[in-house]
Design a protein around this motif. Sequence first.
Motif, short mmCIF file in Angstrom:
data_model
loop_
_atom_site.label_atom_id
_atom_site.label_comp_id
_atom_site.label_asym_id
_atom_site.label_seq_id
_atom_site.Cartn_x
_atom_site.Cartn_y
_atom_site.Cartn_z
N ASN A 8 0.84 -1.18 0.09
CA ASN A 8 0.13 0.13 0.04
C ASN A 8 0.85 1.05 -0.09
O ASN A 8 0.60 2.07 -0.63
N TYR A 9 2.03 1.39 0.83
CA TYR A 9 2.92 2.51 0.73
C TYR A 9 3.47 2.62 -0.45
O TYR A 9 3.57 3.84 -1.09
N LEU A 10 4.05 1.58 -1.14
CA LEU A 10 4.64 1.63 -2.55
C LEU A 10 3.38 2.05 -3.74
O LEU A 10 3.89 2.98 -4.43
N ILE A 11 2.40 1.78 -3.66
CA ILE A 11 1.17 2.17 -4.43
C ILE A 11 0.90 3.57 -4.15
O ILE A 11 0.79 4.37 -5.23
N ILE A 12 0.77 4.11 -2.89
CA ILE A 12 0.73 5.60 -2.65
C ILE A 12 1.70 6.39 -3.11
O ILE A 12 1.83 7.29 -3.69
N ASP A 13 2.91 5.93 -2.93
CA ASP A 13 4.28 6.52 -3.20
C ASP A 13 4.29 6.46 -4.54
O ASP A 13 4.88 7.49 -5.34
N ASN A 14 3.92 5.49 -5.45
CA ASN A 14 3.94 5.39 -6.72
C ASN A 14 3.01 6.73 -7.48
O ASN A 14 3.37 7.15 -8.51
N GLN A 15 1.91 6.62 -6.75
CA GLN A 15 0.81 7.65 -7.40
C GLN A 15 1.24 9.12 -7.23
O GLN A 15 1.18 10.00 -8.06
N LYS A 16 1.94 9.40 -6.00
CA LYS A 16 2.59 10.70 -5.85
C LYS A 16 3.80 11.10 -7.01
O LYS A 16 3.56 12.11 -7.35
N LEU A 17 4.54 9.94 -7.31
CA LEU A 17 5.53 10.23 -8.08
C LEU A 17 4.97 10.43 -9.59
O LEU A 17 5.39 11.19 -10.17
N CYS A 18 4.01 9.75 -9.99
CA CYS A 18 3.27 9.87 -11.27
C CYS A 18 2.54 11.31 -11.24
O CYS A 18 2.88 12.00 -12.32
N GLN A 19 2.09 11.77 -10.18
CA GLN A 19 1.70 13.23 -10.09
C GLN A 19 2.73 14.24 -10.34
O GLN A 19 2.41 15.13 -11.23
#
Length: 82
Positions: A8-19
């Motif tokens: 979950n942390y990696l998914i959220i981190d990936n979303q932030k990096l995509c934004q």
Amino acid sequence: MLGVTQLNYLIIDNQKLCQENQALTKINERNELYIGQIERELSDIRQVNERNIEAKKKWRKATLYSVSLNAIFLTTLYVLSR
């Protein structure tokens, strides 16, 4: 359970990096447009400067010829007046 939390942390981190990547891509696109605009303006300025330099060269040459002719004329008058 620890693996799910990590995922979950990696998914959220990936979303932030995509934004962040999308925002930086937009900034990059704007900067590229701005650079293109500046390059066009610089090209126009260079052309104007080249025309001005050519005009100044012509005036310098004309002034040099004028001064030379005046010097010859005055020398001739001086020689003839003796």
